[in-house]
Scaffold this motif. Structure first.
Motif, PDB file in Angstrom:
ATOM      1  N   MET A   1       4.268  -5.018   1.012  1.00 28.59           N
ATOM      2  CA  MET A   1       3.432  -5.106   0.115  1.00 28.59           C
ATOM      3  C   MET A   1       2.618  -5.269  -0.533  1.00 28.59           C
ATOM      4  O   MET A   1       1.788  -4.600  -1.507  1.00 28.59           O
ATOM      5  CB  MET A   1       4.378  -6.235  -0.908  1.00 28.59           C
ATOM      6  CG  MET A   1       4.387  -7.212  -2.715  1.00 28.59           C
ATOM      7  SD  MET A   1       4.635  -5.545  -3.214  1.00 28.59           S
ATOM      8  CE  MET A   1       4.834  -6.410  -4.828  1.00 28.59           C
ATOM      9  N   LEU A   3       0.014  -4.772   2.572  1.00 30.52           N
ATOM     10  CA  LEU A   3      -1.035  -3.623   2.454  1.00 30.52           C
ATOM     11  C   LEU A   3      -1.167  -2.734   1.781  1.00 30.52           C
ATOM     12  O   LEU A   3      -1.853  -1.963   1.448  1.00 30.52           O
ATOM     13  CB  LEU A   3      -0.315  -3.213   3.247  1.00 30.52           C
ATOM     14  CG  LEU A   3      -0.482  -1.890   4.912  1.00 30.52           C
ATOM     15  CD1 LEU A   3      -1.874  -2.158   5.088  1.00 30.52           C
ATOM     16  CD2 LEU A   3       0.040  -1.395   5.175  1.00 30.52           C
ATOM     17  N   ARG A   4       0.667  -2.288   0.757  1.00 31.90           N
ATOM     18  CA  ARG A   4       0.551  -1.315  -0.022  1.00 31.90           C
ATOM     19  C   ARG A   4      -0.915  -1.652  -1.132  1.00 31.90           C
ATOM     20  O   ARG A   4      -1.769  -0.816  -1.533  1.00 31.90           O
ATOM     21  CB  ARG A   4       2.292  -0.939  -0.903  1.00 31.90           C
ATOM     22  CG  ARG A   4       2.381  -0.003  -1.276  1.00 31.90           C
ATOM     23  CD  ARG A   4       4.032   0.491  -2.336  1.00 31.90           C
ATOM     24  NE  ARG A   4       4.501   0.278  -1.360  1.00 31.90           N
ATOM     25  CZ  ARG A   4       5.521  -0.020  -1.115  1.00 31.90           C
ATOM     26  NH1 ARG A   4       6.238  -0.012  -1.896  1.00 31.90           N
ATOM     27  NH2 ARG A   4       6.907   1.307  -0.391  1.00 31.90           N
ATOM     28  N   LEU A   5      -1.031  -2.814  -2.005  1.00 29.31           N
ATOM     29  CA  LEU A   5      -1.663  -3.037  -3.089  1.00 29.31           C
ATOM     30  C   LEU A   5      -3.293  -3.773  -2.741  1.00 29.31           C
ATOM     31  O   LEU A   5      -3.883  -2.673  -3.039  1.00 29.31           O
ATOM     32  CB  LEU A   5      -1.475  -4.579  -3.395  1.00 29.31           C
ATOM     33  CG  LEU A   5      -1.444  -5.630  -4.458  1.00 29.31           C
ATOM     34  CD1 LEU A   5      -2.261  -4.623  -5.192  1.00 29.31           C
ATOM     35  CD2 LEU A   5      -2.620  -7.043  -4.830  1.00 29.31           C
ATOM     36  N   ALA A   7      -3.845  -0.665  -0.560  1.00 32.84           N
ATOM     37  CA  ALA A   7      -4.348   1.082  -0.428  1.00 32.84           C
ATOM     38  C   ALA A   7      -4.810   0.735  -1.475  1.00 32.84           C
ATOM     39  O   ALA A   7      -5.091   2.356  -1.503  1.00 32.84           O
ATOM     40  CB  ALA A   7      -2.877   1.257   0.452  1.00 32.84           C
ATOM     41  N   LEU A   8      -3.863   0.151  -2.309  1.00 32.19           N
ATOM     42  CA  LEU A   8      -4.225   0.774  -4.407  1.00 32.19           C
ATOM     43  C   LEU A   8      -5.300   0.870  -4.830  1.00 32.19           C
ATOM     44  O   LEU A   8      -5.486   1.093  -5.287  1.00 32.19           O
ATOM     45  CB  LEU A   8      -3.073   0.501  -5.017  1.00 32.19           C
ATOM     46  CG  LEU A   8      -2.718   0.608  -6.109  1.00 32.19           C
ATOM     47  CD1 LEU A   8      -2.449   2.245  -6.514  1.00 32.19           C
ATOM     48  CD2 LEU A   8      -1.784   0.140  -6.889  1.00 32.19           C
ATOM     49  N   THR A  10      -8.073   0.059  -2.885  1.00 33.88           N
ATOM     50  CA  THR A  10      -8.782   0.835  -2.322  1.00 33.88           C
ATOM     51  C   THR A  10      -9.049   1.875  -2.887  1.00 33.88           C
ATOM     52  O   THR A  10      -9.873   2.832  -2.727  1.00 33.88           O
ATOM     53  CB  THR A  10      -8.884   0.798  -0.429  1.00 33.88           C
ATOM     54  OG1 THR A  10      -8.768  -0.334  -0.207  1.00 33.88           O
ATOM     55  CG2 THR A  10      -9.872   1.624   0.078  1.00 33.88           C
TER      56      THR A  10
END
Length: 150
Positions: A1, A3-5, A7-8, A10
């Motif tokens: 979660m 990591l996904r945030l 990436a978003l 970035t």
């Protein structure tokens, strides 16, 4: 979660940087330039003109504003296409500088001539021919009147 945030965020920053840099200079507006540019057909500013030429120039200006062009860039492109007469005010350099200084010089010269004329007129000591000098009785009454006003 997390990591996904990350990436978003970035990805958002990656796309936001170029978008912000595309229009980094201060934007101008159509209403500002309408008062600075003349219509070549009716010789009034664009904000006062309804001619087809004025509408085409306004469309060109709006297109250039949408492309993030500065007011100086837009004006220089219009001058290249239509000549210096397209600008409402002459440039403040070179020979065109006379258009700014001649009216000021004329007003100052007129004021100077008026001042010298009034000064000379008020200092004239010779009586006007054909006009009798003021008699003693009238001069006495004027002095009394002026003394009461003090």
């Amino acid at each position: 979660m997390i990591l996904r945030l990350g990436a978003l965020v970035t990805l958002a920053l990656a796309f936001a940087g170029p978008a912000a840099a595309a229009c980094a200079q201060p934007r101008t507006s159509l209403s500002y330039l309408e008062g600075e540019v003349m219509c070549p057909t009716c010789h009034t500013t664009l904000d006062q003109s309804d001619s087809a030429a004025a509408r085409r120039i306004e469309a060109f200006i709006q297109t250039r504003i949408d492309q993030c062009a500065t007011a100086a860039q837009i004006k220089s492109e219009l001058v290249a296409n239509f000549g210096a007469g397209i600008l409402a005010a002459p440039p403040r350099k070179g020979f065109d500088l006379l258009a700014w200084w001649l009216p000021i010089g004329g007003v100052l010269a007129g004021a100077l001539l008026l001042g010298v004329g009034v000064w000379r007129w008020s200092r004239a000591r010779t009586p006007v021919e054909g006009q009798p000098p003021v008699d003693d009785d009238t001069e006495r009454r004027l002095d009394e009147l002026l003394a009461r006003l003090d």
